[in-house]
Design a protein around this motif. Sequence first.
Motif, PDB file in Angstrom:
ATOM      1  N   HIS A 105      17.989   3.251 -32.735  1.00  0.00           N
ATOM      2  CA  HIS A 105      18.496   4.068 -33.838  1.00  0.00           C
ATOM      3  C   HIS A 105      18.719   5.500 -33.335  1.00  0.00           C
ATOM      4  O   HIS A 105      17.922   6.388 -33.603  1.00  0.00           O
ATOM      5  CB  HIS A 105      17.494   4.078 -35.003  1.00  0.00           C
ATOM      6  CG  HIS A 105      17.107   2.708 -35.469  1.00  0.00           C
ATOM      7  ND1 HIS A 105      17.929   1.929 -36.259  1.00  0.00           N
ATOM      8  CD2 HIS A 105      15.984   1.984 -35.230  1.00  0.00           C
ATOM      9  CE1 HIS A 105      17.316   0.774 -36.506  1.00  0.00           C
ATOM     10  NE2 HIS A 105      16.137   0.787 -35.887  1.00  0.00           N
ATOM     11  N   PRO A 106      19.778   5.729 -32.589  1.00  0.00           N
ATOM     12  CA  PRO A 106      20.021   7.089 -32.081  1.00  0.00           C
ATOM     13  C   PRO A 106      20.264   8.073 -33.223  1.00  0.00           C
ATOM     14  O   PRO A 106      20.825   7.736 -34.254  1.00  0.00           O
ATOM     15  CB  PRO A 106      21.266   6.911 -31.203  1.00  0.00           C
ATOM     16  CG  PRO A 106      21.915   5.663 -31.683  1.00  0.00           C
ATOM     17  CD  PRO A 106      20.837   4.777 -32.215  1.00  0.00           C
ATOM     18  N   THR A 107      19.792   9.275 -32.991  1.00  0.00           N
ATOM     19  CA  THR A 107      19.951  10.325 -33.988  1.00  0.00           C
ATOM     20  C   THR A 107      21.304  11.017 -33.784  1.00  0.00           C
ATOM     21  O   THR A 107      21.612  11.471 -32.665  1.00  0.00           O
ATOM     22  CB  THR A 107      18.825  11.352 -33.860  1.00  0.00           C
ATOM     23  OG1 THR A 107      17.582  10.681 -34.020  1.00  0.00           O
ATOM     24  CG2 THR A 107      18.943  12.441 -34.897  1.00  0.00           C
ATOM     25  N   PRO A 108      22.095  11.109 -34.812  1.00  0.00           N
ATOM     26  CA  PRO A 108      23.404  11.780 -34.661  1.00  0.00           C
ATOM     27  C   PRO A 108      23.247  13.238 -34.255  1.00  0.00           C
ATOM     28  O   PRO A 108      22.401  13.964 -34.785  1.00  0.00           O
ATOM     29  CB  PRO A 108      24.021  11.650 -36.060  1.00  0.00           C
ATOM     30  CG  PRO A 108      23.306  10.499 -36.707  1.00  0.00           C
ATOM     31  CD  PRO A 108      21.924  10.522 -36.152  1.00  0.00           C
ATOM     32  N   GLY A 109      24.020  13.666 -33.296  1.00  0.00           N
ATOM     33  CA  GLY A 109      24.004  15.048 -32.847  1.00  0.00           C
ATOM     34  C   GLY A 109      22.886  15.382 -31.883  1.00  0.00           C
ATOM     35  O   GLY A 109      22.703  16.560 -31.540  1.00  0.00           O
ATOM     36  N   LEU A 110      22.100  14.393 -31.456  1.00  0.00           N
ATOM     37  CA  LEU A 110      20.982  14.623 -30.535  1.00  0.00           C
ATOM     38  C   LEU A 110      21.053  13.601 -29.422  1.00  0.00           C
ATOM     39  O   LEU A 110      21.049  12.379 -29.670  1.00  0.00           O
ATOM     40  CB  LEU A 110      19.648  14.519 -31.269  1.00  0.00           C
ATOM     41  CG  LEU A 110      18.390  14.820 -30.439  1.00  0.00           C
ATOM     42  CD1 LEU A 110      18.387  16.293 -30.021  1.00  0.00           C
ATOM     43  CD2 LEU A 110      17.121  14.487 -31.235  1.00  0.00           C
ATOM     44  N   SER A 111      21.133  14.098 -28.174  1.00  0.00           N
ATOM     45  CA  SER A 111      21.203  13.180 -27.045  1.00  0.00           C
ATOM     46  C   SER A 111      19.872  12.460 -26.855  1.00  0.00           C
ATOM     47  O   SER A 111      18.813  12.911 -27.318  1.00  0.00           O
ATOM     48  CB  SER A 111      21.572  13.955 -25.777  1.00  0.00           C
ATOM     49  OG  SER A 111      20.519  14.856 -25.432  1.00  0.00           O
TER      50      SER A 111
ATOM     51  N   TRP B 145      17.203  14.620 -24.990  1.00  0.00           N
ATOM     52  CA  TRP B 145      16.467  15.563 -25.842  1.00  0.00           C
ATOM     53  C   TRP B 145      15.558  14.840 -26.839  1.00  0.00           C
ATOM     54  O   TRP B 145      14.509  15.355 -27.235  1.00  0.00           O
ATOM     55  CB  TRP B 145      17.456  16.454 -26.603  1.00  0.00           C
ATOM     56  CG  TRP B 145      18.015  17.556 -25.740  1.00  0.00           C
ATOM     57  CD1 TRP B 145      19.276  17.662 -25.248  1.00  0.00           C
ATOM     58  CD2 TRP B 145      17.295  18.680 -25.253  1.00  0.00           C
ATOM     59  NE1 TRP B 145      19.422  18.781 -24.486  1.00  0.00           N
ATOM     60  CE2 TRP B 145      18.200  19.446 -24.472  1.00  0.00           C
ATOM     61  CE3 TRP B 145      15.994  19.136 -25.384  1.00  0.00           C
ATOM     62  CZ2 TRP B 145      17.833  20.625 -23.845  1.00  0.00           C
ATOM     63  CZ3 TRP B 145      15.621  20.313 -24.761  1.00  0.00           C
ATOM     64  CH2 TRP B 145      16.531  21.052 -24.003  1.00  0.00           C
ATOM     65  N   TRP B 146      16.001  13.653 -27.247  1.00  0.00           N
ATOM     66  CA  TRP B 146      15.118  12.842 -28.106  1.00  0.00           C
ATOM     67  C   TRP B 146      13.800  12.530 -27.406  1.00  0.00           C
ATOM     68  O   TRP B 146      12.719  12.634 -28.001  1.00  0.00           O
ATOM     69  CB  TRP B 146      15.853  11.560 -28.503  1.00  0.00           C
ATOM     70  CG  TRP B 146      14.947  10.513 -29.103  1.00  0.00           C
ATOM     71  CD1 TRP B 146      14.468   9.408 -28.485  1.00  0.00           C
ATOM     72  CD2 TRP B 146      14.431  10.487 -30.431  1.00  0.00           C
ATOM     73  NE1 TRP B 146      13.671   8.688 -29.332  1.00  0.00           N
ATOM     74  CE2 TRP B 146      13.630   9.340 -30.549  1.00  0.00           C
ATOM     75  CE3 TRP B 146      14.568  11.327 -31.543  1.00  0.00           C
ATOM     76  CZ2 TRP B 146      12.981   8.991 -31.717  1.00  0.00           C
ATOM     77  CZ3 TRP B 146      13.915  10.981 -32.704  1.00  0.00           C
ATOM     78  CH2 TRP B 146      13.117   9.841 -32.796  1.00  0.00           C
ATOM     79  N   LEU B 147      13.875  12.138 -26.124  1.00  0.00           N
ATOM     80  CA  LEU B 147      12.663  11.847 -25.369  1.00  0.00           C
ATOM     81  C   LEU B 147      11.791  13.093 -25.214  1.00  0.00           C
ATOM     82  O   LEU B 147      10.557  13.011 -25.312  1.00  0.00           O
ATOM     83  CB  LEU B 147      13.012  11.271 -23.995  1.00  0.00           C
ATOM     84  CG  LEU B 147      13.615   9.869 -23.969  1.00  0.00           C
ATOM     85  CD1 LEU B 147      13.921   9.444 -22.545  1.00  0.00           C
ATOM     86  CD2 LEU B 147      12.666   8.865 -24.622  1.00  0.00           C
ATOM     87  N   VAL B 148      12.438  14.236 -24.968  1.00  0.00           N
ATOM     88  CA  VAL B 148      11.667  15.478 -24.850  1.00  0.00           C
ATOM     89  C   VAL B 148      10.954  15.789 -26.155  1.00  0.00           C
ATOM     90  O   VAL B 148       9.774  16.158 -26.183  1.00  0.00           O
ATOM     91  CB  VAL B 148      12.588  16.645 -24.434  1.00  0.00           C
ATOM     92  CG1 VAL B 148      11.830  17.971 -24.505  1.00  0.00           C
ATOM     93  CG2 VAL B 148      13.140  16.420 -23.036  1.00  0.00           C
ATOM     94  N   LEU B 149      11.657  15.635 -27.282  1.00  0.00           N
ATOM     95  CA  LEU B 149      11.062  15.904 -28.586  1.00  0.00           C
ATOM     96  C   LEU B 149       9.888  14.962 -28.866  1.00  0.00           C
ATOM     97  O   LEU B 149       8.832  15.390 -29.344  1.00  0.00           O
ATOM     98  CB  LEU B 149      12.141  15.766 -29.668  1.00  0.00           C
ATOM     99  CG  LEU B 149      11.669  16.000 -31.113  1.00  0.00           C
ATOM    100  CD1 LEU B 149      11.164  17.415 -31.287  1.00  0.00           C
ATOM    101  CD2 LEU B 149      12.811  15.701 -32.094  1.00  0.00           C
ATOM    102  N   VAL B 150      10.081  13.690 -28.549  1.00  0.00           N
ATOM    103  CA  VAL B 150       9.003  12.710 -28.776  1.00  0.00           C
ATOM    104  C   VAL B 150       7.804  13.014 -27.871  1.00  0.00           C
ATOM    105  O   VAL B 150       6.644  12.924 -28.293  1.00  0.00           O
ATOM    106  CB  VAL B 150       9.540  11.285 -28.544  1.00  0.00           C
ATOM    107  CG1 VAL B 150       8.393  10.279 -28.552  1.00  0.00           C
ATOM    108  CG2 VAL B 150      10.552  10.922 -29.614  1.00  0.00           C
TER     109      VAL B 150
ATOM    110  N   GLN C  72      12.754   3.257 -30.170  1.00  0.00           N
ATOM    111  CA  GLN C  72      13.424   3.615 -31.432  1.00  0.00           C
ATOM    112  C   GLN C  72      14.657   4.463 -31.177  1.00  0.00           C
ATOM    113  O   GLN C  72      15.697   4.304 -31.836  1.00  0.00           O
ATOM    114  CB  GLN C  72      12.450   4.379 -32.335  1.00  0.00           C
ATOM    115  CG  GLN C  72      13.026   4.784 -33.673  1.00  0.00           C
ATOM    116  CD  GLN C  72      12.154   5.809 -34.388  1.00  0.00           C
ATOM    117  OE1 GLN C  72      12.606   6.929 -34.640  1.00  0.00           O
ATOM    118  NE2 GLN C  72      10.917   5.448 -34.709  1.00  0.00           N
ATOM    119  N   GLY C  73      14.589   5.380 -30.202  1.00  0.00           N
ATOM    120  CA  GLY C  73      15.750   6.215 -29.894  1.00  0.00           C
ATOM    121  C   GLY C  73      16.920   5.417 -29.377  1.00  0.00           C
ATOM    122  O   GLY C  73      18.090   5.795 -29.585  1.00  0.00           O
ATOM    123  N   LEU C  74      16.641   4.298 -28.688  1.00  0.00           N
ATOM    124  CA  LEU C  74      17.715   3.433 -28.214  1.00  0.00           C
ATOM    125  C   LEU C  74      18.305   2.614 -29.354  1.00  0.00           C
ATOM    126  O   LEU C  74      19.531   2.418 -29.424  1.00  0.00           O
ATOM    127  CB  LEU C  74      17.186   2.505 -27.114  1.00  0.00           C
ATOM    128  CG  LEU C  74      16.793   3.172 -25.794  1.00  0.00           C
ATOM    129  CD1 LEU C  74      16.174   2.150 -24.844  1.00  0.00           C
ATOM    130  CD2 LEU C  74      18.014   3.831 -25.140  1.00  0.00           C
TER     131      LEU C  74
END
Length: 380
Positions: free
Chosen positions: A116-122, A125-130, A112-114
């Motif tokens: 639909h990337p979240t604006p302002g979040l690399s 860090w997305w993977l770390v959050l998940v 999902q991060g690939l």
Amino acid sequence: MERDGGGCASARGMAILAVAGTVLVTLTIIGRASGGVALLPLDIIVGVLACTLLPLLLRWPIAAAVALALLAAVSPAATPPSNIATLHIARSRPVALAVGAGLFGLAAHAVQGLLHPTPGLSYGWWLVLVLVTHAALVAWGAFTRARRALLESLRERARRAEEEQAQRVAAARAHERTLIAREMHDVLAHRLSLVAASAGALEYRPDAPPEQLAKVAGVVRAGVHQALEELREVIGVLRADGTDPTADAPQPTLTDLPALLDESRAAGVVLDVDNWVTDPSSTPEGTGRSAYRIIQEGLTNARKHAPGRPVHVQVDGGPGDGLLIDIRNLLPDQPPNSPPGSGTGLVGLAERAQLAGGRLGHGVTPDGEFRLHAALPWPG
């Protein structure tokens, strides 16, 4: 009933989670729409499908969790239901399945991060959050499951402890009633055998002098009176709750042996007694009580099975040497018509002697005598 209660609780919990998931899906869709995301129709379709799949977690948790994770890979609208599924599996399934569900959800959200990337979040860090989110869900669910299992185990232990306590109480009551029944047999059998022997003398000697008849009748009257008193004492023990220390009458010991012998002589029994115990009061209470009951039962059996035959009683012993009891009587040529009995008197005596730390034996000697002998401990 417990299973039904657990199913109802799970259904209620899942209904709450379904409502919460629907609310979160709605908020997610609204948030993405306000951000100008062009894939709003896809989010709505995925969100509706995800909310529809949530109730299926009760029956097919693994399949529903996989389907929700796949939907979460397509659209963030399915993220709240997917996380709910991971938490549900962690709470209801073994740790291995919970970790597997967490890893599958992590992989789906990585996709999902690939997409639909979240604006302002690399993406890093997305993977770390998940990763942190799914680890927390698995840990929380596993902790809840372990706590629930611990509480159930404690409740089961408490239930078993109550059952074992009830069984111990029932066994103690049964044991106490057995002791009381044995005591009743020892006391009443002796007393009633005296009455039977005296009544037999009245029946077979109606021509006896009036003085002798009056004496025998007095023995019968006294014996019946004492039997009633002893029966009243036994019933009082049965009714007592054990809280009154004065409710239990003192039991006879070796110091009461002369009175026992006098009662037998008064009933017409010819006794030859050799009592070599110089100080009966120094006998331990348990030993003295057991010795009294053994001699009482021996005299009772002699009157019942060998009426009119002399009985030899020998008591010897002292501190450190133990207490020895020997009772002998010649057996008649023809067995008499003895009064009915339970036939457990000698068995009870053997158990009594064994509980006291001694031993008891009985049998017919080569000389045709019935011998009852016992050895009881007398510490020095």
